[in-house]
Write a protein that holds these residues in place. Sequence first.
Motif, PDB file in Angstrom:
ATOM      1  N   GLN A 537     -16.902   8.075 -13.038  1.00  0.00           N
ATOM      2  CA  GLN A 537     -17.144   9.210 -12.006  1.00  0.00           C
ATOM      3  C   GLN A 537     -17.079   8.639 -10.892  1.00  0.00           C
ATOM      4  OE1 GLN A 537     -17.985  12.976 -12.516  1.00  0.00           O
ATOM      5  NE2 GLN A 537     -16.945  12.456 -10.609  1.00  0.00           N
ATOM      6  N   MET A 538     -17.716   7.431 -10.355  1.00  0.00           N
ATOM      7  CA  MET A 538     -17.496   6.606  -9.345  1.00  0.00           C
ATOM      8  C   MET A 538     -16.175   6.370  -8.952  1.00  0.00           C
ATOM      9  SD  MET A 538     -20.419   6.960  -7.729  1.00  0.00           S
ATOM     10  CE  MET A 538     -21.971   7.564  -8.381  1.00  0.00           C
ATOM     11  N   LYS A 539     -15.562   6.004  -9.855  1.00  0.00           N
ATOM     12  CA  LYS A 539     -14.007   5.706  -9.686  1.00  0.00           C
ATOM     13  C   LYS A 539     -13.104   6.869  -9.211  1.00  0.00           C
ATOM     14  CE  LYS A 539      -9.859   3.566 -11.739  1.00  0.00           C
ATOM     15  NZ  LYS A 539      -9.592   2.493 -10.543  1.00  0.00           N
ATOM     16  N   SER A 540     -13.479   8.002  -9.768  1.00  0.00           N
ATOM     17  CA  SER A 540     -12.658   8.930  -9.409  1.00  0.00           C
ATOM     18  C   SER A 540     -12.950   9.605  -8.162  1.00  0.00           C
ATOM     19  CB  SER A 540     -12.645  10.132 -10.579  1.00  0.00           C
ATOM     20  OG  SER A 540     -14.034  10.939 -10.393  1.00  0.00           O
ATOM     21  N   LEU A 541     -14.129   9.456  -7.689  1.00  0.00           N
ATOM     22  CA  LEU A 541     -14.769  10.040  -6.439  1.00  0.00           C
ATOM     23  C   LEU A 541     -14.092   9.137  -5.362  1.00  0.00           C
ATOM     24  CD1 LEU A 541     -18.655  10.499  -6.983  1.00  0.00           C
ATOM     25  CD2 LEU A 541     -17.093  12.117  -6.620  1.00  0.00           C
ATOM     26  N   ARG A 542     -14.063   7.962  -5.779  1.00  0.00           N
ATOM     27  CA  ARG A 542     -13.394   6.929  -4.620  1.00  0.00           C
ATOM     28  C   ARG A 542     -11.928   7.373  -4.509  1.00  0.00           C
ATOM     29  NH1 ARG A 542     -13.056   0.621  -6.127  1.00  0.00           N
ATOM     30  NH2 ARG A 542     -11.424   1.693  -7.588  1.00  0.00           N
ATOM     31  N   ASP A 543     -11.074   7.124  -5.647  1.00  0.00           N
ATOM     32  CA  ASP A 543      -9.577   6.918  -5.782  1.00  0.00           C
ATOM     33  C   ASP A 543      -9.189   8.404  -5.544  1.00  0.00           C
ATOM     34  OD1 ASP A 543     -10.150   4.284  -6.554  1.00  0.00           O
ATOM     35  OD2 ASP A 543      -9.306   4.785  -8.580  1.00  0.00           O
ATOM     36  N   GLY A 544      -9.937   9.429  -5.600  1.00  0.00           N
ATOM     37  CA  GLY A 544      -9.229  10.762  -5.369  1.00  0.00           C
ATOM     38  C   GLY A 544      -9.838  11.466  -4.126  1.00  0.00           C
ATOM     39  N   ASP A 545     -10.207  10.638  -3.378  1.00  0.00           N
ATOM     40  CA  ASP A 545     -10.583  11.093  -2.045  1.00  0.00           C
ATOM     41  C   ASP A 545      -9.712  10.461  -0.718  1.00  0.00           C
ATOM     42  OD1 ASP A 545     -11.852  11.817   0.369  1.00  0.00           O
ATOM     43  OD2 ASP A 545     -13.977  10.877  -0.134  1.00  0.00           O
ATOM     44  N   ARG A 546      -8.986  11.585  -0.339  1.00  0.00           N
ATOM     45  CA  ARG A 546      -8.140  11.367   0.512  1.00  0.00           C
ATOM     46  C   ARG A 546      -8.745  10.558   2.185  1.00  0.00           C
ATOM     47  NH1 ARG A 546      -5.455  14.690   4.642  1.00  0.00           N
ATOM     48  NH2 ARG A 546      -6.289  16.551   3.649  1.00  0.00           N
ATOM     49  N   PHE A 547     -10.130  11.049   2.228  1.00  0.00           N
ATOM     50  CA  PHE A 547     -10.645  10.389   3.391  1.00  0.00           C
ATOM     51  C   PHE A 547     -11.739   9.356   2.880  1.00  0.00           C
ATOM     52  CE2 PHE A 547      -9.606  14.945   4.309  1.00  0.00           C
ATOM     53  CZ  PHE A 547      -9.100  14.840   5.627  1.00  0.00           C
TER      54      PHE A 547
END
Length: 618
Positions: A537-547
Amino acid sequence: MIVTELLSWEDLEMLAELSQCPNETNPVICDGGHHSKYRTASGVCNNREHPDWGAANTALVRWLLAEYEDGEEEPKGWNPERLHNGFHLPPPRSISREIIRSSCKWTDDDYSQLLVDWGQYIDHDVTFTPQSISGAAFWTDVDCKKTCENLHPCFPIQVILTHKTTDSLCMPFHRSSPDCPIRSRSDKLQTLQRQQLNAITSYLDASLVYGHTPQLQSALRNLTGLNGKLAINNQFKDQHGRAYLPFVTKTPSACRTDQQGERVECFRAGDSRVNEGLALIALHTLWLREHNRIAEILKCINEHWSPEVVFQETRKIIGALHQIITMRDYVPKIIGVQLFERYVGPYRGYDPSVDASASNVFATAAFRFGHGTIPPLLSRLNESFQEHQHFPHLRLHASFFSPWRIVKEGGIEPTLRGMIGSAAPAASPDSLLVEEVTETLLVLDSPQHMDLASLNLQRGRDHGLPGYNEWREFCGLMRIATLDDLAEAVGDRRVAEKILHLYKHPNNIDVWLGGLVETILSGSRTGPLFACLIGKQMKSLRDGDRFWWEAEGVFTQQQKEELLKSSLSRIICDNTDIQEIPEDPFRFGQYPAAYVHCSEIPSMRLEAWREEKSHGDL
């Protein structure tokens, strides 16, 4: 024949329209300069191709298909006669009483209570699953506070009575609000299955400071001051004139209040759960003050900036600090450095193909690992980090929904010192949740004490979460087939025997319980299953955040270097009377040996945000 074979995609689209489901956001609305520079309040348009990914009021994503008793919406345990793998499911209250409830906790001297409290705080930045809108559902005319029957939207927790008592036969439980059918789903079965909403943005974006709708964000701002600051309490300040959070507008509020003197209402923040406990109030107050401190400096450095630019640039910095503290200082301690490298790894830039939405299993099970580390006492400490002479420790239930204790009992400092200066409780298979939250949990609007363990188990079933074994397989871990397998995963044969005695079959074990009892990995606070799910989950929160703060073009290199100097210790130093603190406040150390003076804690230089030219018309 199953229902999905009878319905076409056109049928599903018509059902969505008849249900008055909102249309998906059109990518065209995400064009324009403002969406390039700053996040929207709701998270919409973060991903330009998929504007609703990670946005507020969208469905929690499924990493595995839901498992409902009728295939579509009825939770496991809805029909009491139904067998699962040949057996009845054990009632959540029995599991809580026989396996989870604990009268004492041992402490983990590696970490401070602040690590536990930051987990709850940051969870409120990422997930919030709303419950059915009203106590009485208009289509069934059922009041969930008054029925012990399974009638939508009520799924009461049955209480097994061992002797004659006046206790209720059940604890009230409202099912989570269902999401509308989503047209973009590639799987028809998943479209028909009940999905649950995430009411807030999934992104690590400090939405719990700023709110997740434009209206709430406006209401939290000081718009009359023309200074880009957040609104503060206009009735109370602490003894040194520092700000408190503003009160809610609707009064009298539901919060407890001191019987003597002036009434103290519930505080208002970007997240409605702010008043649940004193630690949450303290952290919210800290970030309110930090926003206003930074906004004031930025306005001095860039006098030509409009109040809107000051606000947005400060919000951007506060969001970055939430990300850095969480991913650099918090997550590696939770899942261990080794598994952090495996599941999260180094940052390689923004990836628009990654959906940053919070997953159902993360919100409903994995990130609830922290409930096993809740202490029975809330410590309040003085300047020497000893029990406060005027404001002693509190039983945890005495601190629920009690903002008056902050205003009238020394401000946020005694509570913050207690968070920094107390060792964190640790979970073990034979010591999971303290009686303070299984027997005397206070939930606003509930007429009786609740049980957090039963609520978690019932919520997992409400959401149709697959069982413990399915998730172990998802994470590449060995399925549990025998008592020996379970004893090895748990590290305590007696507890493994209790679990199998109740559940009868390994495939029936609820994922939250299974993950919670696993042997804690060395250098972490979770077992292998929850480490996997939290890491993913933490990886997707980071990698999928344009900002994301490290993404190209979000901050200059000089600004990134300054942001990295910051720490939760520095923020506490800058916004409270606490002047001695560990360099890493998540690590527990004895006072005064492990503490340094605030003058030794590095500061971020906001000079890196000096800008000669105007931002335009914002």
